[in-house]
Design a protein around this motif. Structure first.
Motif, PDB file in Angstrom:
ATOM      1  N   GLY A 145      39.715  59.447  41.359  1.00 44.81           N
ATOM      2  CA  GLY A 145      38.916  60.624  41.423  1.00 44.81           C
ATOM      3  C   GLY A 145      39.687  61.415  42.274  1.00 44.81           C
ATOM      4  N   SER A 146      40.338  61.254  43.307  1.00 47.60           N
ATOM      5  CA  SER A 146      40.908  62.439  44.219  1.00 47.60           C
ATOM      6  C   SER A 146      41.886  63.006  43.327  1.00 47.60           C
ATOM      7  CB  SER A 146      41.474  61.369  45.358  1.00 47.60           C
ATOM      8  OG  SER A 146      42.733  60.526  44.870  1.00 47.60           O
ATOM      9  N   GLY A 147      42.570  62.291  42.331  1.00 52.45           N
ATOM     10  CA  GLY A 147      43.412  63.125  41.600  1.00 52.45           C
ATOM     11  C   GLY A 147      44.858  62.678  42.480  1.00 52.45           C
ATOM     12  N   LEU A 148      44.945  61.932  43.685  1.00 49.96           N
ATOM     13  CA  LEU A 148      46.071  61.799  44.385  1.00 49.96           C
ATOM     14  C   LEU A 148      46.637  60.312  44.365  1.00 49.96           C
ATOM     15  CD1 LEU A 148      44.695  63.687  47.089  1.00 49.96           C
ATOM     16  CD2 LEU A 148      46.100  64.872  45.439  1.00 49.96           C
ATOM     17  N   LEU A 149      45.503  59.387  44.529  1.00 52.67           N
ATOM     18  CA  LEU A 149      46.142  58.097  44.783  1.00 52.67           C
ATOM     19  C   LEU A 149      45.007  57.070  43.857  1.00 52.67           C
ATOM     20  CD1 LEU A 149      44.248  56.840  47.131  1.00 52.67           C
ATOM     21  CD2 LEU A 149      45.580  58.347  48.579  1.00 52.67           C
ATOM     22  N   THR A 150      45.436  55.819  44.052  1.00 56.45           N
ATOM     23  CA  THR A 150      44.349  54.603  43.366  1.00 56.45           C
ATOM     24  C   THR A 150      44.785  53.495  44.060  1.00 56.45           C
ATOM     25  OG1 THR A 150      43.370  53.953  41.627  1.00 56.45           O
ATOM     26  CG2 THR A 150      45.728  54.494  41.174  1.00 56.45           C
ATOM     27  N   LEU A 151      43.508  52.578  44.095  1.00 54.74           N
ATOM     28  CA  LEU A 151      43.852  51.016  44.646  1.00 54.74           C
ATOM     29  C   LEU A 151      43.488  50.250  43.268  1.00 54.74           C
ATOM     30  CD1 LEU A 151      42.863  52.598  47.510  1.00 54.74           C
ATOM     31  CD2 LEU A 151      43.430  50.086  47.990  1.00 54.74           C
ATOM     32  N   GLY A 152      43.492  51.056  42.214  1.00 46.76           N
ATOM     33  CA  GLY A 152      43.177  50.099  40.805  1.00 46.76           C
ATOM     34  C   GLY A 152      41.946  49.972  40.367  1.00 46.76           C
ATOM     35  N   PRO A 153      41.195  49.158  39.290  1.00 54.45           N
ATOM     36  CA  PRO A 153      39.918  49.272  38.857  1.00 54.45           C
ATOM     37  C   PRO A 153      38.955  48.747  39.914  1.00 54.45           C
ATOM     38  CG  PRO A 153      41.632  48.479  37.224  1.00 54.45           C
ATOM     39  CD  PRO A 153      42.282  48.540  38.743  1.00 54.45           C
ATOM     40  N   VAL A 154      38.016  49.453  39.994  1.00 52.16           N
ATOM     41  CA  VAL A 154      36.594  48.776  40.736  1.00 52.16           C
ATOM     42  C   VAL A 154      36.426  47.411  40.285  1.00 52.16           C
ATOM     43  CG1 VAL A 154      34.582  49.232  41.459  1.00 52.16           C
ATOM     44  CG2 VAL A 154      36.002  51.295  41.468  1.00 52.16           C
ATOM     45  N   ASP A 155      36.470  47.278  39.043  1.00 48.45           N
ATOM     46  CA  ASP A 155      35.762  46.059  38.604  1.00 48.45           C
ATOM     47  C   ASP A 155      36.595  44.842  39.082  1.00 48.45           C
ATOM     48  OD1 ASP A 155      34.461  47.716  37.072  1.00 48.45           O
ATOM     49  OD2 ASP A 155      34.746  46.887  35.226  1.00 48.45           O
ATOM     50  N   VAL A 156      38.101  44.874  39.255  1.00 45.92           N
ATOM     51  CA  VAL A 156      38.696  43.907  40.055  1.00 45.92           C
ATOM     52  C   VAL A 156      38.407  43.704  41.516  1.00 45.92           C
ATOM     53  CG1 VAL A 156      41.276  43.680  40.783  1.00 45.92           C
ATOM     54  CG2 VAL A 156      40.686  44.666  38.607  1.00 45.92           C
ATOM     55  N   TRP A 157      38.071  45.008  41.986  1.00 44.71           N
ATOM     56  CA  TRP A 157      37.711  44.675  43.434  1.00 44.71           C
ATOM     57  C   TRP A 157      36.192  43.783  43.765  1.00 44.71           C
ATOM     58  CZ3 TRP A 157      40.781  44.833  47.315  1.00 44.71           C
ATOM     59  CH2 TRP A 157      42.074  45.732  47.135  1.00 44.71           C
ATOM     60  N   LEU A 158      35.339  44.312  42.604  1.00 45.33           N
ATOM     61  CA  LEU A 158      34.108  43.461  42.429  1.00 45.33           C
ATOM     62  C   LEU A 158      34.502  42.033  42.256  1.00 45.33           C
ATOM     63  CD1 LEU A 158      32.087  46.244  40.904  1.00 45.33           C
ATOM     64  CD2 LEU A 158      31.805  45.630  43.113  1.00 45.33           C
ATOM     65  N   ASP A 159      35.260  41.868  41.392  1.00 45.96           N
ATOM     66  CA  ASP A 159      35.585  40.258  41.264  1.00 45.96           C
ATOM     67  C   ASP A 159      36.039  39.742  42.467  1.00 45.96           C
ATOM     68  OD1 ASP A 159      34.666  40.669  38.512  1.00 45.96           O
ATOM     69  OD2 ASP A 159      36.782  41.093  37.677  1.00 45.96           O
ATOM     70  N   VAL A 160      36.906  40.420  43.300  1.00 48.89           N
ATOM     71  CA  VAL A 160      37.558  39.743  44.303  1.00 48.89           C
ATOM     72  C   VAL A 160      36.502  39.697  45.499  1.00 48.89           C
ATOM     73  CG1 VAL A 160      38.962  40.567  46.567  1.00 48.89           C
ATOM     74  CG2 VAL A 160      39.837  40.947  44.248  1.00 48.89           C
ATOM     75  N   ILE A 161      35.442  40.587  45.642  1.00 46.95           N
ATOM     76  CA  ILE A 161      34.311  40.276  46.365  1.00 46.95           C
ATOM     77  C   ILE A 161      33.634  39.073  45.779  1.00 46.95           C
ATOM     78  CG2 ILE A 161      32.143  41.385  47.199  1.00 46.95           C
ATOM     79  CD1 ILE A 161      33.405  44.106  46.840  1.00 46.95           C
ATOM     80  N   ALA A 162      33.327  39.228  44.561  1.00 48.14           N
ATOM     81  CA  ALA A 162      32.328  37.771  44.381  1.00 48.14           C
ATOM     82  C   ALA A 162      33.058  36.611  44.514  1.00 48.14           C
ATOM     83  CB  ALA A 162      32.166  38.119  42.586  1.00 48.14           C
ATOM     84  N   THR A 163      34.193  36.307  44.267  1.00 48.60           N
ATOM     85  CA  THR A 163      35.074  35.156  44.352  1.00 48.60           C
ATOM     86  C   THR A 163      34.999  34.905  45.910  1.00 48.60           C
ATOM     87  OG1 THR A 163      36.755  35.657  42.654  1.00 48.60           O
ATOM     88  CG2 THR A 163      37.381  34.223  44.379  1.00 48.60           C
ATOM     89  N   ALA A 164      35.211  35.883  46.904  1.00 44.44           N
ATOM     90  CA  ALA A 164      35.174  35.711  48.211  1.00 44.44           C
ATOM     91  C   ALA A 164      33.683  35.215  48.827  1.00 44.44           C
ATOM     92  CB  ALA A 164      35.690  36.860  48.929  1.00 44.44           C
TER      93      ALA A 164
END
Length: 491
Positions: free
Chosen positions: A463-482
């Motif tokens: 949403g910055s129009g400048l950079l990204t770290l990929g899908p939020v859903d992937v990060w939520l899955d990472v959190i859930a796994t951890a």
């Protein structure tokens, strides 16, 4: 020109003043005189301060030598416009007495035009805007002060202010003027002051919720309400800009910002408000990027570029060039090294652009995001100061990458504040998640999950129009796994 000469004489260490004088001479077809001014500035700085000119002046000298088109009228251009300007300004000086209050209002009109030129012009506009606001207040006429403060309706797209101290002074002056206005009427003046407060108080911490709204968000909502009731298109555009800047009180609001951008584009196109039409396209480019709709974002970037070219708005291409690198990063086009090189090239556009709130720390953050989104460790060769305002979120990852800082990284995470409410909120949380997983920091993971969940379906940071770290859903899955692993370990 005499005014700029006098300003340089009074303030010889202000590099933006030398830049303004050189640019004015160049636009009058006096390229040699413009270069002589820059040589004079270089000699003065070296002789008395022992320093070289900053990047802004160096870039301007290079552009003048190249006769860069973005500088506007130069040696090859006709002088009709300059003669008109000289004649009109001379007539104004003769007709309007020195010290007349109307001069303050006229000054703000000039500053609005100066701000969109970027570089030294933008820096000077911000500085003189504060001086104009304070001068208007000193006259003891709140209605005049309201007109002067509220007339600086320069569209803004980046959610971190360039000079927090200047912004705070403007917010304070606008607040005092609001309180001093007569209780009845003056709704248009009130709306402009409220929109000013909303714009200049952007980037405050997002906080845990939306109730009650922050001071800036309340101001934005009130400005919008007044502007709609008054049926004033230009005022509504200003108010919508303030509303955009205050639409970061939680994550997941890209659709709301897309709607603001769509209204701005339609409104501005009907009314001939070119700078706001550009703003609307840039907002929609950001929002559609956050939603992963790159074909639509491409169209808005192209529309912004076309309007900028026709209307001499050089700062627009800074954002659209960065967007195109973001698109490359988000879609996996090209190698890591190639995308990193593209980011470095885009960063050169920021050198001397007059936007420190955007520039400071952005390139290291973009390169870090590239690496983290690909599962790579943070770079260890970046100086702490280079991270700028993003240092608290980068530091735990840098400590981990060095191989001997797990306990220090966990300590840094526990002290981590909520990110500011801005275009990079989700990105900052994702960096915190990466470090929290590696350090098994459950409290930070729980905080991040609560903050990121509303942004399900979006691309983190895009949403910055400048950079990204990929899908939020992937990060939520990472959190859930951890978190699941941590719960399992406890059992």
């Amino acid at each position: 020109m005499p005014v700029l000469d006098a300003h340089v004489a009074d303030h010889p260490w202000r590099e933006h003043a030398w830049g303004l004088l050189a640019l004015a001479l160049y636009r009058c077809g006096r390229q040699g005189d413009a270069l002589a001014v820059l040589r004079r500035a270089r000699a003065l700085l070296a002789e008395h301060l022992g320093v070289d000119p900053g990047p802004g002046l160096r870039r301007l000298e290079h552009d003048i030598l190249d006769q860069s088109p973005h500088l506007g009228q130069g040696p090859a251009a006709g002088g009709t416009a300059d003669r008109v300007w000289a004649g009109a300004s001379a007539a104004y000086d003769r007709a309007v007495a020195s010290g007349a209050r109307v001069r303050l209002e006229s000054t703000v009109g000039l500053l609005r035009g100066l701000a969109v030129t970027g570089g030294p012009g933008l820096l000077a506009a911000r500085e003189h805007r504060v001086a104009a606001a304070l001068a208007a207040e000193e006259l003891g006429d709140p209605e005049l002060a309201a007109r002067v403060i509220g007339a600086y309706d320069v569209p803004a797209i980046w959610t971190r202010v360039d000079d927090p101290a200047q912004a705070a002074r403007i917010v304070a002056a606008a607040g005092r003027t609001l309180a001093a206005l007569p209780p009845d009427g003056h709704d248009a003046a009130r709306a402009r002051l409220l929109a000013t407060i909303a714009l200049e108080s952007r980037g405050t911490p997002a906080g845990p919720g939306t109730d009650p709204p922050s001071h800036g968000r309340r101001a934005a909502l009130d400005a919008e309400r007044l502007a709609r009731a008054l049926d004033d298109p230009a005022l509504l555009a200003f108010a919508l800009n303030g509303l955009f800047m205050q639409s970061f009180h939680r994550t997941g609001l890209a659709p709301d910002r897309d709607a603001i951008g769509a209204e701005l584009v339609a409104l501005a196109a009907r009314q001939g408000l070119v700078t706001y039409e550009v703003l609307g396209h840039l907002i929609r480019c950001q929002a559609r990027s956050a939603l992963g709709d790159f074909p639509a974002a491409d169209g808005h970037a192209q529309s912004a570029d076309a309007l900028a070219e026709r209307n001499e708005l050089p700062l627009v291409t800074v954002f659209t060039r960065w967007y195109r690198v973001l698109r490359r990063a988000a879609t996996g086009a090209g190698t890591l090294e190639g995308t990193a090189a593209a980011y470095r090239r885009a960063a050169r556009d920021l050198d001397g652009a007059g936007m420190p709130g955007l520039e400071h720390g952005l390139l290291p953050l973009a390169l870090l995001s590239l690496r983290v989104s690909r599962g790579l460790p943070a770079p260890t060769d970046v100086e702490d100061a280079a991270w700028g305002p993003y240092a608290p979120w980068a530091r735990p990852l840098v400590l981990l990458a060095r191989g001997d800082g797990r306990d220090r990284a966990r300590t840094a995470l526990r002290a981590l504040p909520d990110p500011p409410g801005d275009l990079l909120t989700e990105a900052m949380w994702c960096l915190a998640v990466r470090a929290a997983v590696d350090t098994e920091d459950r409290p930070t993971l729980l905080r991040a999950r609560a903050a990121l969940t509303p942004a399900t379906g979006e691309l983190a940071g895009a949403g910055s129009g400048l950079l990204t770290l990929g899908p939020v859903d992937v990060w939520l899955d990472v959190i859930a796994t951890a978190l699941g692993s941590a719960d399992g370990d406890r059992r």
